[in-house]
Design a protein around this motif. Structure first.
Motif, short mmCIF file in Angstrom:
data_model
loop_
_atom_site.label_atom_id
_atom_site.label_comp_id
_atom_site.label_asym_id
_atom_site.label_seq_id
_atom_site.Cartn_x
_atom_site.Cartn_y
_atom_site.Cartn_z
N THR A 59 -55.52 64.02 -3.30
CA THR A 59 -55.11 62.75 -3.92
C THR A 59 -55.81 61.55 -3.29
OG1 THR A 59 -53.20 62.65 -2.43
CG2 THR A 59 -52.86 63.60 -4.63
N CYS A 60 -56.73 61.79 -2.34
CA CYS A 60 -57.34 60.64 -1.68
C CYS A 60 -58.79 60.85 -1.25
CB CYS A 60 -56.53 60.24 -0.45
SG CYS A 60 -56.64 61.40 0.93
N ALA A 61 -59.39 61.98 -1.57
CA ALA A 61 -60.71 62.24 -0.99
C ALA A 61 -61.72 62.78 -2.00
CB ALA A 61 -60.58 63.23 0.17
N ILE A 62 -62.95 62.35 -1.81
CA ILE A 62 -64.13 62.86 -2.52
C ILE A 62 -65.06 63.44 -1.45
CG2 ILE A 62 -66.20 62.21 -3.81
CD1 ILE A 62 -64.51 60.01 -5.14
N GLU A 63 -65.55 64.66 -1.68
CA GLU A 63 -66.42 65.30 -0.68
C GLU A 63 -67.81 65.50 -1.25
OE1 GLU A 63 -64.81 68.10 2.12
OE2 GLU A 63 -66.34 69.58 1.55
N ILE A 64 -68.81 65.19 -0.44
CA ILE A 64 -70.21 65.32 -0.83
C ILE A 64 -70.89 66.35 0.07
CG2 ILE A 64 -72.41 64.10 -1.06
CD1 ILE A 64 -70.78 61.53 -1.57
N LEU A 104 -81.07 69.60 -4.03
CA LEU A 104 -79.85 70.13 -4.63
C LEU A 104 -78.66 69.72 -3.75
CD1 LEU A 104 -78.89 71.92 -7.02
CD2 LEU A 104 -78.84 73.84 -5.43
N GLY A 105 -77.59 69.32 -4.40
CA GLY A 105 -76.35 68.98 -3.70
C GLY A 105 -75.20 69.02 -4.68
N TYR A 106 -74.02 68.65 -4.22
CA TYR A 106 -72.89 68.57 -5.15
C TYR A 106 -71.81 67.66 -4.57
CZ TYR A 106 -70.33 72.08 -2.32
OH TYR A 106 -69.70 72.77 -1.32
N THR A 107 -70.99 67.16 -5.47
CA THR A 107 -69.86 66.31 -5.10
C THR A 107 -68.60 66.86 -5.74
OG1 THR A 107 -71.15 64.29 -4.77
CG2 THR A 107 -68.85 64.01 -5.42
N VAL A 108 -67.52 66.85 -4.98
CA VAL A 108 -66.21 67.30 -5.47
C VAL A 108 -65.32 66.08 -5.69
CG1 VAL A 108 -64.14 68.65 -4.97
CG2 VAL A 108 -66.38 69.50 -4.24
N VAL A 109 -64.85 65.93 -6.92
CA VAL A 109 -63.89 64.88 -7.25
C VAL A 109 -62.67 65.56 -7.86
CG1 VAL A 109 -63.49 62.68 -8.42
CG2 VAL A 109 -65.82 63.34 -7.75
N PRO A 110 -61.57 65.69 -7.12
CA PRO A 110 -60.40 66.41 -7.62
C PRO A 110 -59.74 65.70 -8.81
CG PRO A 110 -60.30 66.13 -5.24
CD PRO A 110 -61.38 65.24 -5.73
N ARG A 111 -59.13 66.48 -9.67
CA ARG A 111 -58.41 65.92 -10.81
C ARG A 111 -57.19 65.12 -10.36
NH1 ARG A 111 -59.71 67.14 -15.80
NH2 ARG A 111 -61.17 68.83 -16.25
N ASP A 112 -56.68 65.41 -9.17
CA ASP A 112 -55.50 64.72 -8.67
C ASP A 112 -55.80 63.31 -8.18
OD1 ASP A 112 -54.33 67.13 -9.18
OD2 ASP A 112 -54.03 67.70 -7.09
#
Length: 409
Positions: free
Chosen positions: A244-249, A263-271
């Motif tokens: 509920t508070c974090a984006i990870e790269i 190449l890389g990726y980012t995680v943005v949770p639905r919460d």
């Protein structure tokens, strides 16, 4: 008559590593007899070739692109399912972290995502950064008009909250004060440039703070593969409440040598939602689909190969190679009487300059006298003054030779 974007005009000087490259080029032109003798431990570019299993995957994917039946055009907005599902299983499920494939956005590298992620936040969002800091975090917010005025004397921006990372606090930041109205918090661990790490309890405290104050943590985990201490977290999603508070790269550049393949990726949770209930995952998806056409199919197949059993073994060998370089540099300089930090769970060594010498002064001294290049700590922020960053990403010869030369001074 058109006008330039005024925010870009606020940026002082050149990008740090462009400035360093310019100084090296000028030195080489002035001393052509010494140019070929320069040992470069400044820019964190890898030197080991791509692992055999990754090269094999690239070749196979290229062959697929050469026939009509298996040809691929534009990649899906988020990235191919085969890579995103592999990422979730290996990087998160294996550590008990809750991340789903439709929350993973494949890109052309962590640097791009670190610079672009700020676009989905309001123009008045106040940022907090570690000091010293990876320059992209601050510069990209300067370009967005979010940082206020620049003070050339202090090297600080008026609207940015700086969190000093110094020897006294183990190069890990303190939580912002209660009076700081912070919306975005940039954290990078293992840290670039200091090589510091953060414990599970310390990271949990940041997650709790962000949730309590309605802030978002942009967590740069580009160097997590270099963690050898099993007690240290690899992902912020190992902490309760991070969804509920974090984006990870994340990046494939340093763990698998993709600096030239991107190449890389980012995680943005639905919460993760803003004060009005807006999904930040959906905003990032909208931005991603509008401004990005996807990482190449052949590179995403290569990324998938990183997680194969053979790929894991091969990339682990490369990581151990670089960490041996780190040990050689760290221990060699410590034995010579220098004060050094980092280089244990991270590929960077944070070297204290000799007493009375500034970062850029020491940089010039090393280049002029023994032709060794590092990165001046002051280039990462005011709290970096008095330090030099050395990278373990060079060859074994460059690591040992740099230590030998520095010890002779």
């Amino acid at each position: 008559m058109f006008k330039a974007n005024d925010n870009y005009l606020k940026l002082p000087g050149n990008y740090l590593f462009s400035d360093i490259a310019g100084r090296i080029e000028a030195y080489g032109a002035a001393h052509p007899d010494k140019a070929a003798n320069i040992v470069r431990l400044g820019i964190g570019d890898v030197t080991q070739p791509l692992a055999p299993s990754i090269v094999k995957a690239l070749h196979e994917a290229v062959d697929e692109m050469g026939t009509a039946a298996s040809f691929r055009g534009y990649a899906p907005d988020l990235g191919y399912d085969f890579l995103r599902e592999t990422i979730v299983h290996n990087d998160f499920e294996s550590r008990g972290a809750e991340v789903y494939a439709d929350e993973v956005f494949v890109s052309d590298g962590a640097k791009s995502d670190c610079g672009n992620i700020q676009e989905i936040f309001s123009a008045d969002a106040r940022i907090a950064v570690c000091d010293p800091v990876y320059p992209v975090y601050v510069d990209s917010n300067v370009m967005a008009g979010r940082t206020g005025a620049y003070d050339a004397k202090t090297g600080l921006w008026s609207s940015v909250v700086y969190m000093p990372c110094v020897k006294e606090n183990g190069f890990t930041p303190e939580l912002p004060g209660l009076d700081e109205d912070v919306a975005l918090i940039y954290l990078c661990f293992p840290n670039n440039p200091t090589g510091a790490t953060i414990s599970q309890a310390q990271l949990q405290a940041w997650v709790d703070y962000a949730n309590e104050h309605g802030a978002v943590i942009i967590y740069d985990a580009a160097y997590e593969a270099y963690i050898s201490d099993p007690a240290l977290p690899h992902s912020i999603y190992e902490c309760d409440g991070a969804r509920t508070c974090a984006i990870e790269i994340r990046s494939f550049s340093k763990n698998a040598g993709f600096t030239g393949t991107r190449l890389g990726y980012t995680v943005v949770p639905r919460d993760l939602k803003d004060a009005n209930g807006v999904s930040m995952r959906d905003l990032w998806a909208r931005r991603h689909g509008t401004k990005f056409n996807g990482a190449p199919y052949i590179v995403q197949r290569a990324g998938q190969a990183v997680y194969s059993e053979q790929g894991k073994r091969e990339t682990r060998e490369q990581i151990l190679f670089y960490m041996e370089n780190a040990r050689i540099i760290r221990e060699g300089l410590a034995e010579a009487g220098y004060t050094v930090f980092g280089g244990v769970n991270a590929p960077y060594i944070w070297l204290a300059t000799p007493e009375g010498m500034g970062s850029w002064q020491f940089f010039d001294h090393l280049l002029d006298t023994i032709q060794v290049v590092g990165t001046p700590g002051a280039g990462f922020g005011p709290s970096g003054e008095g330090y030099l960053r050395l990278t373990a990403f060079g060859s074994r010869e460059s690591a040992t030779e740099a230590v030998r030369r520095i010890r002779t001074m």
